[in-house]
Design an enzyme around this catalytic site. Structure first.
Site, PDB file in Angstrom:
ATOM      1  N   ASP A  61       6.314   5.952  19.299  1.00 39.85           N
ATOM      2  CA  ASP A  61       7.313   4.942  18.910  1.00 39.85           C
ATOM      3  C   ASP A  61       8.341   4.840  20.029  1.00 39.85           C
ATOM      4  O   ASP A  61       8.897   3.776  20.284  1.00 39.85           O
ATOM      5  CB  ASP A  61       8.085   5.337  17.647  1.00 39.85           C
ATOM      6  CG  ASP A  61       7.211   5.519  16.436  1.00 39.85           C
ATOM      7  OD1 ASP A  61       6.131   4.915  16.394  1.00 39.85           O
ATOM      8  OD2 ASP A  61       7.625   6.271  15.528  1.00 39.85           O
ATOM      9  N   GLU A 221       5.853  12.343   0.175  1.00 41.44           N
ATOM     10  CA  GLU A 221       6.182  10.913   0.200  1.00 41.44           C
ATOM     11  C   GLU A 221       5.921  10.298  -1.173  1.00 41.44           C
ATOM     12  O   GLU A 221       4.843  10.460  -1.744  1.00 41.44           O
ATOM     13  CB  GLU A 221       5.350  10.180   1.269  1.00 41.44           C
ATOM     14  CG  GLU A 221       5.609   8.674   1.181  1.00 41.44           C
ATOM     15  CD  GLU A 221       5.019   7.852   2.310  1.00 41.44           C
ATOM     16  OE1 GLU A 221       5.151   8.268   3.471  1.00 41.44           O
ATOM     17  OE2 GLU A 221       4.444   6.784   2.018  1.00 41.44           O
ATOM     18  N   HIS A 224       2.741   8.235  -1.496  1.00 43.38           N
ATOM     19  CA  HIS A 224       1.472   8.963  -1.398  1.00 43.38           C
ATOM     20  C   HIS A 224       1.132   9.675  -2.703  1.00 43.38           C
ATOM     21  O   HIS A 224      -0.034   9.698  -3.116  1.00 43.38           O
ATOM     22  CB  HIS A 224       1.528   9.942  -0.235  1.00 43.38           C
ATOM     23  CG  HIS A 224       1.687   9.261   1.092  1.00 43.38           C
ATOM     24  ND1 HIS A 224       1.841   9.936   2.277  1.00 43.38           N
ATOM     25  CD2 HIS A 224       1.721   7.929   1.412  1.00 43.38           C
ATOM     26  CE1 HIS A 224       1.955   9.071   3.274  1.00 43.38           C
ATOM     27  NE2 HIS A 224       1.899   7.845   2.768  1.00 43.38           N
ATOM     28  N   ASP A 249      10.018  11.741   2.267  1.00 42.49           N
ATOM     29  CA  ASP A 249       9.793  10.334   2.621  1.00 42.49           C
ATOM     30  C   ASP A 249       9.977   9.489   1.365  1.00 42.49           C
ATOM     31  O   ASP A 249       9.162   9.538   0.441  1.00 42.49           O
ATOM     32  CB  ASP A 249       8.377  10.133   3.175  1.00 42.49           C
ATOM     33  CG  ASP A 249       8.304  10.421   4.674  1.00 42.49           C
ATOM     34  OD1 ASP A 249       9.339  10.817   5.254  1.00 42.49           O
ATOM     35  OD2 ASP A 249       7.212  10.254   5.255  1.00 42.49           O
ATOM     36  N   ASP A 261       4.325   1.182   0.757  1.00 42.72           N
ATOM     37  CA  ASP A 261       5.507   1.544   1.561  1.00 42.72           C
ATOM     38  C   ASP A 261       6.688   0.601   1.350  1.00 42.72           C
ATOM     39  O   ASP A 261       7.313   0.128   2.305  1.00 42.72           O
ATOM     40  CB  ASP A 261       5.157   1.574   3.065  1.00 42.72           C
ATOM     41  CG  ASP A 261       4.367   2.816   3.453  1.00 42.72           C
ATOM     42  OD1 ASP A 261       4.352   3.790   2.681  1.00 42.72           O
ATOM     43  OD2 ASP A 261       3.778   2.815   4.547  1.00 42.72           O
ATOM     44  N   ASP A 291      10.746   6.052   4.519  1.00 43.02           N
ATOM     45  CA  ASP A 291       9.512   5.736   5.242  1.00 43.02           C
ATOM     46  C   ASP A 291       8.916   4.492   4.593  1.00 43.02           C
ATOM     47  O   ASP A 291       7.982   4.570   3.805  1.00 43.02           O
ATOM     48  CB  ASP A 291       8.543   6.914   5.172  1.00 43.02           C
ATOM     49  CG  ASP A 291       7.316   6.663   6.030  1.00 43.02           C
ATOM     50  OD1 ASP A 291       7.336   5.677   6.803  1.00 43.02           O
ATOM     51  OD2 ASP A 291       6.346   7.421   5.926  1.00 43.02           O
TER      52      ASP A 291
HETATM   53  C1  GLT Z   1       2.712   6.448   8.963  1.00 40.83           C
HETATM   54  C2  GLT Z   1       2.489   6.982   7.582  1.00 40.83           C
HETATM   55  C3  GLT Z   1       3.652   7.710   7.072  1.00 40.83           C
HETATM   56  C4  GLT Z   1       3.969   8.965   7.843  1.00 40.83           C
HETATM   57  C5  GLT Z   1       4.401   8.687   9.212  1.00 40.83           C
HETATM   58  C6  GLT Z   1       4.546   9.988   9.942  1.00 40.83           C
HETATM   59  S1  GLT Z   1       3.451   7.536  10.030  1.00 40.83           S
HETATM   60  O1  GLT Z   1       3.537   5.314   8.912  1.00 40.83           O
HETATM   61  O2  GLT Z   1       2.147   5.902   6.731  1.00 40.83           O
HETATM   62  O3  GLT Z   1       3.542   8.023   5.728  1.00 40.83           O
HETATM   63  O4  GLT Z   1       5.070   9.590   7.225  1.00 40.83           O
HETATM   64  O5  GLT Z   1       3.492  10.259  10.775  1.00 40.83           O
HETATM   65 MN    MN Z   2       5.421   9.071   5.219  1.00 41.93          MN
HETATM   66 MN    MN Z   3       3.113   5.691   3.247  1.00 40.58          MN
END
Ligand code: GLT
Ligand code: MN
Ligand code: MN
Length: 391
Positions: A61, A221, A224, A249, A261, A291
């Site tokens: 990045d 996250e 996720h 995240d 996201d 994120d």
């Molecule tokens: C990517 C992913 C994220 C991660 C990032 C770290 S990169 O965008 O979808 O969930 O946290 O590598």
């Molecule tokens: Mn992430």
């Molecule tokens: Mn993600």
């Protein structure tokens, strides 16, 4: 707390360069960008304008994969100047081990020893770069560590290779004196058919098999865990309980969908509320890292709206959590539905032979106990009223 919902440095709100810098291209599909690129320095200024505390980055990045040493120096110089100008810090860095073609079959877990060695080299260089900017958390998201068909790889080999890579990098961390804490981020699938170690719970168990488990925690996250159909706050609570919540995240994601996201709190208010309440109640002091990406309908003004929205919603839920904790009716109900131990106290705590014998002999009125209504409906509606702003 003053209810102005303005982000302040003590809130530790951070964004990745890849989040506000997203071109809006659909990540894993045939697509086209909808926003022109901005330099890392420009993105830092954008984050400064909206009131963020910090900025995180992948190695690429900041420095494109094929940048010359002279280009890299110039980018770093500009980035450093923007950090100084805005007061933003860099709490976390990570490695892109998923975008380049070489990672088509994974990075640390690839079947090709050259890819595995290259990945470790790239992670070491990424750690050097993060350390230059003062990062203390190093994230590992193994986006391509997995398979489409298990004919190709034994998951035991995948685990062994991933473990060896992390052990190597922990030693590198020590040898350089960087003082990083590693944070492992799980995701169940996408871009691979199946990604190894698919949930935060899997990561927590895996960490205990490493040479330096104390150096390694997790970066759960929201999206996720939701993709895996799980309760995010429960995963975060388990990480916290294990002393492993090194980073987080925040974003949003509907269940059973592709990776979305979205802006924090955009869809799942209640889950987001409980998450914020959990982090604030336990006194989590790490970054609140968003994120997430702005909708691909947005220009850069919309990206600012998105970033401001993430932080504002977090602060709104923080205020709602405070109200929940101070609401007399809610707290009275909570006390009622969580009765004191009373005569059960003698059976609680550590095992003794006497306790076990007494408990085995005790006579419970099962039907009377089961007959008690627990008033959870009432409590949940009070919460709903509170969240809807009519309480
Ligand atoms: C990517 C992913 C994220 C991660 C990032 C770290 S990169 O965008 O979808 O969930 O946290 O590598
Ligand atoms: Mn992430
Ligand atoms: Mn993600």
């Amino acid at each position: 707390m003053s209810a102005d919902y303005q982000p302040k440095p003590e809130h530790k709100f951070t964004f990745g360069l890849w989040t506000v810098g997203s071109s809006g291209a659909d990540q894993f599909a045939t697509t086209f960008p909808v926003r022109g690129p901005k330099t890392p320095a420009e993105l830092v200024r954008l984050l400064g304008e909206v009131g963020a505390y910090g900025v995180n980055f992948h190695d690429n990045d900041l420095i494109p994969l094929d940048a010359t040493p002279a280009e890299a120096e110039q980018i770093k110089k500009d980035f450093r100047a923007a950090l100084k100008e805005t007061g933003l810090v860099v709490p976390m860095a990570t490695t892109n081990l998923f975008s380049a073609q070489i990672f088509k079959d994974g990075a640390f877990t690839s079947n090709d020893p050259k890819v595995r060695a290259y990945s470790i080299q790239k992670a070491m260089r990424g750690m050097d770069l993060g350390a230059e900017f003062g990062a203390k958390i190093y994230v590992f998201w193994g986006g391509r560590e997995g398979t489409e068909t298990d004919a190709t790889k034994n998951p035991l080999d995948g685990l062994k290779r991933f473990r060896e890579a992390l052990n190597f990098l922990c030693e590198y961390n020590n040898s350089q004196g960087y003082g990083y804490k590693f944070a492992l981020e799980a995701k169940p699938n996408e871009p691979r058919g199946d990604i190894y170690l698919p949930t935060t719970g899997s990561m927590l168990a895996f960490i205990e098999t490493l040479d330096h488990p104390e150096m390694v925690g997790v970066n759960p996250e929201f999206a996720h865990e939701h993709m895996a159909g799980l309760n995010f706050m429960h995963a975060v609570a388990q990480a916290w309980d294990a002393g492993k919540l090194f980073h987080i995240d925040l974003n949003d994601q509907n269940y059973a969908r592709f990776d979305q996201d979205w802006r924090f709190g955009q869809q799942n208010w209640k889950q987001a509320f409980f998450l914020v309440k959990f982090l604030e109640d336990v006194g989590y002091t790490g970054s609140r890292h968003f994120d997430a990406h702005a909708f691909r309908t947005e220009d850069y003004e919309g990206v600012k709206d998105f970033a401001r929205g993430c932080m504002r919603t977090y602060l709104i839920f923080k205020e709602k959590a405070r109200q929940f904790n101070e609401d007399k009716e809610i707290q009275a109900l909570l006390a009622e539905i969580t009765p004191a131990s009373g005569e059960m106290e003698k059976f609680e705590g550590k095992f003794t032979a006497e306790k076990a014998a007494a408990l085995k002999a005790f006579s419970f009125d099962r039907n009377a106990i089961a007959a008690r209504g627990l008033k959870y409906e009432k409590l949940d509606q009070l919460l709903t009223d509170l969240m809807m702003g009519i309480r």
